[in-house]
Design an enzyme around this catalytic site. Structure first.
Site, PDB file in Angstrom:
ATOM      1  N   ASP A   1       0.886  -1.180   0.059  1.00  0.00           N
ATOM      2  CA  ASP A   1      -0.062   0.033  -0.101  1.00  0.00           C
ATOM      3  C   ASP A   1       0.973   1.253  -0.168  1.00  0.00           C
ATOM      4  OD1 ASP A   1      -2.268   1.617   0.418  1.00  0.00           O
ATOM      5  OD2 ASP A   1      -1.787   1.712   2.441  1.00  0.00           O
TER       6      ASP A   1
ATOM      7  N   ASP B   1      -0.082   5.109   1.147  1.00  0.00           N
ATOM      8  CA  ASP B   1      -0.585   6.154   2.121  1.00  0.00           C
ATOM      9  C   ASP B   1      -0.365   5.454   3.587  1.00  0.00           C
ATOM     10  OD1 ASP B   1      -1.164   8.599   0.427  1.00  0.00           O
ATOM     11  OD2 ASP B   1      -2.504   6.984  -0.338  1.00  0.00           O
TER      12      ASP B   1
END
Length: 246
Positions: A29, A31
Site C-alpha cells: 500500500d 499512504d
C-alpha cells in the site's frame, strides 16, 4: 514467532496471529505505509469541513482509509450529514486542490526505504496498490523518484478502468498480482503490506498474507485480522516469509 493476543506496542513490536508461509512476490500500500501522507488528508479535510462547522475525527478517517477517492468522500459526506448539502464533485474540487499542494512534501516512513531497496536488490518482484488516482500517485512520490522507480508497477485504483471495486474488496490486489511480468503461482504466494483495516481485508480476501503496520489508534479487533502486526516496517524480518534476510 508464536500467536499472541496483545496489541502492537512499545514492548511488542511484532505480533503473529497466524502461521507465516513463504512468499515470492510483495505488494505495498502507499499512504500511511510507505509515505507519511495520512496527516495531509486530515489537514485538507479539516480545512474544508470547518466551513460547515464540522471536524475530521479519527472515526471518519478510519472509515475512509484504503477506499477509493470518490468512495472515501461519499463516506465522509454521509457520516457528517453533508450528503444532502454537498456533492462529491463539489467537495472534491476544493479537497483535491489542497492535497496536491501538500502531497509533494510527504516523507518516507521509517523502514520503508531499507525494505524496498533490499527486496529490489534480491530481485523480489514488488509493486504498489493504492486507492489513489494516477495524478495523486505522481505527486505523492515526486519527492522520492529513486525509490519509487524500483517498483515494477502501480495499481492506482481510483484511475484504473479495470477495477470496479476498491478496498476492502479483493479486486485491486488480485489485479496487481496479475500484472507482474512473472506472475505468482498463486495469490497465496503474495505478501501484502497495509496500514488500514480496509486494506487488510482486501489483501486477505484476495487469498494473500497481510502484514499490518497500523496507526496507533487502530483497534485491536482490526489488528487481529492481519497475518502479522508490526509497530513499524523497521521491525520486519524478511526471512520470516522465506525472503532473503537483511
Amino acid at each position: 514467532m508464536s500467536p499472541c493476543s496483545t496489541e502492537c506496542g512499545e514492548d511488542t513490536p511484532s505480533i503473529t496471529f497466524t502461521e507465516l508461509m513463504p512468499v515470492t512476490h510483495v505488494i505495498f500500500d502507499l499512504d500511511g505505509l510507505l509515505l507519511d501522507t495520512e496527516p495531509l488528508y486530515t489537514i485538507a479535510n479539516n480545512q474544508i469541513l470547518a466551513k460547515y462547522g464540522k471536524e475530521f475525527s479519527w472515526e471518519l478517517k478510519r472509515q475512509q482509509m484504503g477506499r477509493t477517492h470518490d468512495d472515501a468522500i461519499k463516506v465522509l459526506l454521509k457520516l457528517t450529514d453533508l450528503d444532502t448539502l454537498v456533492t462529491v464533485e463539489e467537495y472534491s474540487k476544493d479537497y483535491d486542490a489542497l492535497l496536491l499542494q501538500l502531497f509533494a512534501t510527504a516523507p518516507l516512513l521509517p523502514g520503508a526505504e531499507k525494505l524496498v531497496r533490499h527486496l529490489h536488490k534480491h530481485n523480489i518482484p514488488i509493486a504498489i496498490c493504492t486507492g489513489s488516482a494516477d495524478h495523486e500517485y505522481k505527486s505523492k512520490t515526486s519527492r522520492h523518484p529513486d525509490i519509487f522507480s524500483l517498483f515494477s508497477h502501480c495499481v492506482a485504483v481510483s484511475s484504473d478502468a479495470e477495477i470496479k471495486r476498491g478496498k476492502p474488496a479483493p479486486d485491486c490486489y488480485m489485479k496487481c498480482a496479475e500484472r507482474f511480468a512473472v506472475q505468482p503461482a498463486s495469490f497465496s504466494d503474495v505478501l501484502v503490506f497495509e496500514d488500514a483495516p480496509n486494506g487488510v481485508e482486501s489483501g486477505l480476501a484476495a487469498g494473500m498474507q497481510v502484514v499490518m503496520v497500523p496507526d496507533p489508534r487502530v483497534e485491536d479487533t482490526h489488528r487481529r485480522k492481519a497475518t502479522l502486526c508490526l509497530e513499524s516496517l523497521e521491525f520486519f524480518d524478511p526471512s520470516a516469509f522465506g525472503l532473503p534476510p537483511y
